[in-house]
Design a protein around this motif. Structure first.
Motif, PDB file in Angstrom:
ATOM      1  N   PRO A   1      -4.202   8.578  -2.496  1.00 35.45           N
ATOM      2  CA  PRO A   1      -2.933   8.572  -2.617  1.00 35.45           C
ATOM      3  C   PRO A   1      -2.411   9.469  -1.129  1.00 35.45           C
ATOM      4  CG  PRO A   1      -3.519   9.627  -4.361  1.00 35.45           C
ATOM      5  CD  PRO A   1      -4.631   9.052  -3.975  1.00 35.45           C
TER       6      PRO A   1
ATOM      7  N   ALA B   1       0.885   4.075  -2.969  1.00 41.17           N
ATOM      8  CA  ALA B   1       0.236   5.329  -2.639  1.00 41.17           C
ATOM      9  C   ALA B   1       1.246   6.189  -2.951  1.00 41.17           C
ATOM     10  CB  ALA B   1       0.048   5.373  -1.392  1.00 41.17           C
TER      11      ALA B   1
ATOM     12  N   THR C   1      -5.337   3.380  -1.134  1.00 37.16           N
ATOM     13  CA  THR C   1      -4.110   4.195  -2.107  1.00 37.16           C
ATOM     14  C   THR C   1      -4.720   4.691  -3.006  1.00 37.16           C
ATOM     15  OG1 THR C   1      -3.832   2.132  -3.117  1.00 37.16           O
ATOM     16  CG2 THR C   1      -2.718   2.349  -1.107  1.00 37.16           C
TER      17      THR C   1
ATOM     18  N   ALA D   1       0.758  -1.159   0.078  1.00 35.73           N
ATOM     19  CA  ALA D   1       0.002  -0.119   0.014  1.00 35.73           C
ATOM     20  C   ALA D   1       0.846   1.362   0.191  1.00 35.73           C
ATOM     21  CB  ALA D   1      -0.954   0.097   1.177  1.00 35.73           C
TER      22      ALA D   1
END
Length: 551
Positions: free
Chosen positions: A345, A136, A320, A132
């Motif tokens: 993000p 992101a 994300t 993740a």
């Protein structure tokens, strides 16, 4: 060390007494809801959305996440003991789980399901922790064109990879986009599709939509179609798999973890699709596929591991990229928006306590799930005896009071009734409300990003293909849509060519070499029917010798 600091800070958020209580509450509620046939995590989370508005954001999402993966295991209990899938993702478990219970191995089935759920969930959480943050950071470079393609990809893939027909899913998604267009124009704030009603000036309320479709709609459908199975309840003893059981199922647990993790990342992925894929994989690679459907422990371990792994990995695109991959993630997306926190993000940097608190809570939640799964089996089985005449009024009352408390609006209560009827009619006619809700959630993002992109490209849509990321995403979307179509065409050609290679009437074909079905039955009705057929086969006396059945 820089990577470990936010992870440890997340555990600091989880290990507060209040958040530990929310983790425990989420897991227990999820298991209870999973046990009750007809009330899955989607309806439950929709009903609890008003409550999340009143508690801190990290606590709210921690509880909703616990409900989701807790329901994955809760549905296993009645699937194994009573052949009643409490949750759609556990339909496949009824095939072998109930046969194991009939053979006096209910404890082994429930035990391996609990262990597989724990391992699959934990593996997926580790993947979430590692993948993740990287995803992101990569998505920080996304602009309006990339967001527009992502939103369109999510809607189209959910419609094409869903559990109902593609045409019906596209119709439902189109209705969701139409509802998302009501309210102020995202660029000029001019009212649209309000029909002169001031209550629609801000658009259709998401809570009213979700609670109507998944709360009231499910109850109406439940009252008409739910038929309780009054089978005797098998006793559960020695709810721990033996060494032989573990030896047979450990490979299925490992493969189910991987399958579930990757399917959970896909739009339209989730517990149902991952459990079906894991079961099909185990049956295809087994040297004795005829055991499946007659009490093979791998037929319980693989789908139960996969659906918990998918439940966790589906948080990766949501947290994300801001893209929900299934209806549950769409509702959690709405819960974050109710808290004023846009998923995407920037969530890790702007709200690290929410991101890492939710991720780390899953480690603790899986431990709670493993500890509670076996001791509470007897309590959960008794819950199945709750009559519909008691359950339905309680749920309807909670729904109406909950939606009123969000905006203190009687108009929202009217919307719940309208969407409840719509949800009931959709279920009755074979339409799933999931694509509608996903399209509604992503519709505003899609419209805003698309119109901004067209301004950037001076009205030339080819600009989506000239940008590296958006162009790559566009190609991936097209391939994802065309590959299943090609597979279906090839499969049909093989089926039409099969009669030419069928052995003559006098030639006996061995049952062991008969081709296994490509996928297990995908619907609850068919799953239960398959279990019934296997049970009947066991009880029927041997037939007189005759020509072998056609595979």
């Amino acid at each position: 060390m820089d990577f470990l600091d936010p992870v440890l800070a997340g555990f600091g958020v989880v290990f507060t007494p209040v958040n530990l209580l929310y983790v425990l509450a989420g897991v227990v509620i999820g298991m209870v809801i999973g046990v009750l046939p007809g009330l899955g995590p989607v309806a439950t989370i929709a009903l609890l959305l008003p409550i999340t508005y009143e508690i801190p954001a990290e606590s709210a999402i921690i509880m909703l996440a616990g409900i989701y993966y807790g329901a994955m295991y809760g549905g296993t209990i009645t699937s194994v003991l009573l052949r009643l899938p409490g949750e759609a993702a556990t339909v496949i478990t009824t095939i072998d789980g109930y046969q194991m219970a009939r053979q006096g191995r209910a404890g082994s089935a429930l035990g391996i399901a609990a262990i597989g759920s724990f391992i699959g969930g934990t593996v997926s959480i580790v993947g979430l922790t590692l993948v993740a943050p990287v995803l992101a950071k990569f998505s920080l470079g996304f602009g309006p064109p990339e967001n527009a393609v992502l939103a369109a990809m999510g809607i189209l893939l959910v419609a094409s990879l869903g559990t109902v027909s593609t045409a019906k899913s596209l119709v439902a998604a189109g209705l969701g986009l139409l509802l998302a267009a009501a309210g102020p124009d995202p660029l000029f704030a001019s009212p649209r599709f309000t029909f002169g009603n001031i209550n629609l000036a801000d658009g259709v309320d998401f809570v009213a939509l979700a609670m109507g479709l998944f709360g009231l709609g499910e109850i109406l459908y439940l009252l008409e179609h739910r038929a309780r199975n009054r089978l005797p309840k098998p006793r559960v003893s020695n709810a721990w798999p033996s060494r032989e059981d573990w030896r047979q199922s450990r490979g299925a647990v490992g493969r189910g973890s991987v399958v579930g993790f990757f399917i959970g990342l896909l739009p339209g992925g989730g517990g149902v699709l991952s459990s079906m894929a894991a079961y099909a994989l185990e049956k295809r690679r087994s040297r004795t596929p005829e055991r499946f459907g007659r009490g093979a422990i791998e037929g319980v371990a693989a789908p139960e591991t996969a659906n918990n792994a998918a439940a966790t990995s589906s948080f990766i695109p949501l947290l994300t990229l801001g893209i929900p991959t299934n209806p549950v993630m769409a509702l959690i997306f709405g819960a974050l928006l109710l808290q004023g926190i846009p998923p995407g993000p920037r969530l890790i940097d702007e709200n690290p306590e929410v991101f890492w608190g939710v991720v780390d809570s899953m480690y603790i939640g899986n431990i709670f799930l493993l500890i509670l799964s076996v001791p509470l089996v007897g309590v959960f089985v008794r819950l199945v005896s709750v009559r519909d005449s008691i359950l339905a009024p309680v749920v309807v009352t909670v729904t109406m009071l909950g939606v009123y408390t969000v905006n203190n609006s009687t108009f929202d209560m009217l919307l719940v009734i309208v969407f409840g009827v719509v949800g009931y009619l959709m279920k009755k006619t074979g339409f799933e409300p999931g694509p509608l809700v996903l399209a509604f959630v992503l519709g505003s993002l899609l419209e805003t990003a698309f119109r901004q992109s067209m301004r950037i490209f001076d009205g030339n849509p080819s600009g989506f293909l000239t940008r590296p990321i958006s162009g790559t995403l566009f190609v991936v979307t097209v391939l994802a849509l065309l590959v299943p179509v090609g597979v279906r065409i090839l499969r049909r050609r093989r089926e039409t060519a099969a009669p030419a290679t069928t052995p003559s009437a006098g030639t006996a074909s061995s049952p062991a070499t008969a081709p296994a079905p490509e996928t297990p039955v995908p619907a609850q009705r068919e799953g239960v029917a398959a279990a019934d057929r296997d049970a009947d086969d066991e009880q029927r006396p041997p037939a007189a010798p005759g020509p072998p059945d056609r595979p």
